[in-house]
Motif scaffolding. Sequence first.
Motif, PDB file in Angstrom:
ATOM      1  N   ALA A 104       0.833  -1.207   0.000  1.00 25.72           N
ATOM      2  CA  ALA A 104       0.000   0.000   0.000  1.00 25.72           C
ATOM      3  C   ALA A 104       0.868   1.256   0.000  1.00 25.72           C
ATOM      4  O   ALA A 104       0.593   2.216  -0.729  1.00 25.72           O
ATOM      5  CB  ALA A 104      -0.937  -0.008   1.201  1.00 25.72           C
ATOM      6  N   ALA A 105       1.941   1.236   0.811  1.00 23.71           N
ATOM      7  CA  ALA A 105       2.844   2.392   0.869  1.00 23.71           C
ATOM      8  C   ALA A 105       3.523   2.613  -0.482  1.00 23.71           C
ATOM      9  O   ALA A 105       3.637   3.750  -0.957  1.00 23.71           O
ATOM     10  CB  ALA A 105       3.890   2.188   1.956  1.00 23.71           C
ATOM     11  N   GLY A 106       3.959   1.535  -1.104  1.00 24.54           N
ATOM     12  CA  GLY A 106       4.623   1.649  -2.402  1.00 24.54           C
ATOM     13  C   GLY A 106       3.707   2.171  -3.478  1.00 24.54           C
ATOM     14  O   GLY A 106       4.069   3.072  -4.241  1.00 24.54           O
ATOM     15  N   VAL A 107       2.499   1.634  -3.534  1.00 21.57           N
ATOM     16  CA  VAL A 107       1.529   2.057  -4.545  1.00 21.57           C
ATOM     17  C   VAL A 107       1.083   3.498  -4.293  1.00 21.57           C
ATOM     18  O   VAL A 107       0.828   4.248  -5.229  1.00 21.57           O
ATOM     19  CB  VAL A 107       0.329   1.083  -4.595  1.00 21.57           C
ATOM     20  CG1 VAL A 107      -0.781   1.601  -5.488  1.00 21.57           C
ATOM     21  CG2 VAL A 107       0.790  -0.289  -5.094  1.00 21.57           C
TER      22      VAL A 107
ATOM     23  N   ASP B  73      12.062  -4.256  -2.966  1.00 20.61           N
ATOM     24  CA  ASP B  73      11.157  -5.034  -3.828  1.00 20.61           C
ATOM     25  C   ASP B  73       9.711  -4.579  -3.698  1.00 20.61           C
ATOM     26  O   ASP B  73       9.047  -4.273  -4.682  1.00 20.61           O
ATOM     27  CB  ASP B  73      11.240  -6.525  -3.495  1.00 20.61           C
ATOM     28  CG  ASP B  73      12.559  -7.147  -3.917  1.00 20.61           C
ATOM     29  OD1 ASP B  73      13.309  -6.479  -4.657  1.00 20.61           O
ATOM     30  OD2 ASP B  73      12.825  -8.285  -3.514  1.00 20.61           O
ATOM     31  N   THR B  74       9.234  -4.554  -2.459  1.00 16.71           N
ATOM     32  CA  THR B  74       7.815  -4.311  -2.231  1.00 16.71           C
ATOM     33  C   THR B  74       7.433  -2.843  -2.389  1.00 16.71           C
ATOM     34  O   THR B  74       6.477  -2.528  -3.094  1.00 16.71           O
ATOM     35  CB  THR B  74       7.405  -4.809  -0.825  1.00 16.71           C
ATOM     36  OG1 THR B  74       7.858  -6.151  -0.671  1.00 16.71           O
ATOM     37  CG2 THR B  74       5.914  -4.773  -0.643  1.00 16.71           C
ATOM     38  N   VAL B  75       8.174  -1.965  -1.743  1.00 20.44           N
ATOM     39  CA  VAL B  75       7.801  -0.545  -1.780  1.00 20.44           C
ATOM     40  C   VAL B  75       8.247   0.117  -3.087  1.00 20.44           C
ATOM     41  O   VAL B  75       7.442   0.679  -3.818  1.00 20.44           O
ATOM     42  CB  VAL B  75       8.378   0.210  -0.556  1.00 20.44           C
ATOM     43  CG1 VAL B  75       8.031   1.683  -0.631  1.00 20.44           C
ATOM     44  CG2 VAL B  75       7.847  -0.389   0.739  1.00 20.44           C
ATOM     45  N   VAL B  76       9.544   0.013  -3.381  1.00 23.92           N
ATOM     46  CA  VAL B  76      10.078   0.741  -4.536  1.00 23.92           C
ATOM     47  C   VAL B  76       9.665   0.090  -5.857  1.00 23.92           C
ATOM     48  O   VAL B  76       9.066   0.739  -6.718  1.00 23.92           O
ATOM     49  CB  VAL B  76      11.617   0.865  -4.437  1.00 23.92           C
ATOM     50  CG1 VAL B  76      12.176   1.563  -5.664  1.00 23.92           C
ATOM     51  CG2 VAL B  76      12.005   1.624  -3.172  1.00 23.92           C
ATOM     52  N   LEU B  77       9.972  -1.212  -6.025  1.00 23.82           N
ATOM     53  CA  LEU B  77       9.708  -1.876  -7.305  1.00 23.82           C
ATOM     54  C   LEU B  77       8.212  -1.989  -7.596  1.00 23.82           C
ATOM     55  O   LEU B  77       7.737  -1.574  -8.651  1.00 23.82           O
ATOM     56  CB  LEU B  77      10.365  -3.266  -7.328  1.00 23.82           C
ATOM     57  CG  LEU B  77      10.219  -4.043  -8.627  1.00 23.82           C
ATOM     58  CD1 LEU B  77      10.862  -3.282  -9.782  1.00 23.82           C
ATOM     59  CD2 LEU B  77      10.842  -5.416  -8.492  1.00 23.82           C
ATOM     60  N   LEU B  78       7.446  -2.541  -6.653  1.00 23.78           N
ATOM     61  CA  LEU B  78       5.999  -2.656  -6.878  1.00 23.78           C
ATOM     62  C   LEU B  78       5.362  -1.278  -7.031  1.00 23.78           C
ATOM     63  O   LEU B  78       4.461  -1.097  -7.847  1.00 23.78           O
ATOM     64  CB  LEU B  78       5.325  -3.418  -5.738  1.00 23.78           C
ATOM     65  CG  LEU B  78       5.349  -4.942  -5.835  1.00 23.78           C
ATOM     66  CD1 LEU B  78       4.800  -5.565  -4.553  1.00 23.78           C
ATOM     67  CD2 LEU B  78       4.552  -5.431  -7.010  1.00 23.78           C
ATOM     68  N   GLY B  79       5.826  -0.316  -6.234  1.00 23.54           N
ATOM     69  CA  GLY B  79       5.279   1.035  -6.336  1.00 23.54           C
ATOM     70  C   GLY B  79       5.534   1.649  -7.699  1.00 23.54           C
ATOM     71  O   GLY B  79       4.638   2.262  -8.292  1.00 23.54           O
TER      72      GLY B  79
ATOM     73  N   VAL C 277      -5.147   0.553  -7.603  1.00 26.45           N
ATOM     74  CA  VAL C 277      -5.715  -0.136  -6.433  1.00 26.45           C
ATOM     75  C   VAL C 277      -5.881  -1.622  -6.731  1.00 26.45           C
ATOM     76  O   VAL C 277      -5.564  -2.480  -5.899  1.00 26.45           O
ATOM     77  CB  VAL C 277      -7.054   0.507  -6.009  1.00 26.45           C
ATOM     78  CG1 VAL C 277      -7.727  -0.318  -4.924  1.00 26.45           C
ATOM     79  CG2 VAL C 277      -6.827   1.934  -5.532  1.00 26.45           C
ATOM     80  N   ALA C 278      -6.347  -1.947  -7.944  1.00 23.86           N
ATOM     81  CA  ALA C 278      -6.497  -3.350  -8.347  1.00 23.86           C
ATOM     82  C   ALA C 278      -5.134  -4.037  -8.381  1.00 23.86           C
ATOM     83  O   ALA C 278      -4.994  -5.196  -7.956  1.00 23.86           O
ATOM     84  CB  ALA C 278      -7.173  -3.449  -9.709  1.00 23.86           C
ATOM     85  N   PHE C 279      -4.109  -3.332  -8.870  1.00 17.26           N
ATOM     86  CA  PHE C 279      -2.750  -3.871  -8.884  1.00 17.26           C
ATOM     87  C   PHE C 279      -2.296  -4.193  -7.458  1.00 17.26           C
ATOM     88  O   PHE C 279      -1.749  -5.268  -7.191  1.00 17.26           O
ATOM     89  CB  PHE C 279      -1.796  -2.863  -9.537  1.00 17.26           C
ATOM     90  CG  PHE C 279      -0.385  -3.346  -9.648  1.00 17.26           C
ATOM     91  CD1 PHE C 279       0.035  -4.029 -10.770  1.00 17.26           C
ATOM     92  CD2 PHE C 279       0.530  -3.106  -8.630  1.00 17.26           C
ATOM     93  CE1 PHE C 279       1.351  -4.479 -10.889  1.00 17.26           C
ATOM     94  CE2 PHE C 279       1.839  -3.548  -8.727  1.00 17.26           C
ATOM     95  CZ  PHE C 279       2.245  -4.240  -9.856  1.00 17.26           C
ATOM     96  N   ALA C 280      -2.534  -3.257  -6.548  1.00 20.36           N
ATOM     97  CA  ALA C 280      -2.153  -3.450  -5.141  1.00 20.36           C
ATOM     98  C   ALA C 280      -2.910  -4.620  -4.524  1.00 20.36           C
ATOM     99  O   ALA C 280      -2.322  -5.437  -3.812  1.00 20.36           O
ATOM    100  CB  ALA C 280      -2.416  -2.169  -4.347  1.00 20.36           C
TER     101      ALA C 280
END
Length: 198
Positions: free
Chosen positions: A52-55, A127-133, A143-146
Amino acid sequence: MFEALVAGFALGFSLILAIGAQNAFVLRQGLRRMHVLPVVLVCALSDAALIAAGVAGFGVLATAIPGLEWGMRIFGAAFLLWYGAKTLYSAWKGGEALQAGAEAQDLRAALLTCLALTWLNPHVYLDTVVLLGAISAQYDARVAFAVGAMTASFVFFFSLGYGARALAPLFARPRAWQVLDLFVGLTMWAIAAKLIWM
């Protein structure tokens, strides 16, 4: 929207699939059948918060503050070296076997270890925050991606924690625990070395 959901699920699942310190700990808890539900919930909910933070765009923080990434890597490496040494000592000492009446591990200690392996791991942020974001920005339905990535996290951790029970007969033998502890300890040291020299 469905495309973003599937993409988030696929990417989220692929990022957590590799055996790392957190996954090895969840596997161990699942094999011992100790505090599995709280441990997998802590992992999945922590991932959900980080996704959620990354997105939401906080991935920029890691690049905005000079030295933050380096500090996170050193602190995370120190923790992994300590936990790896503890696990390797357990492998050397041996004698553990999966038994029905095994001494219960303290829930607080299990959750604190799980939180440390999750939140002190710089790879989680990268990975989670930077890359996914960053990748989520390509989709209109962020939101759907997250939600897809979060769902992958829940599916993975619950499968790992509860699926480990199928391996319980193998881990009734002390030698199997020694091999697992050796593998986990060396994996943690390898990740720590990679963090230091990356």
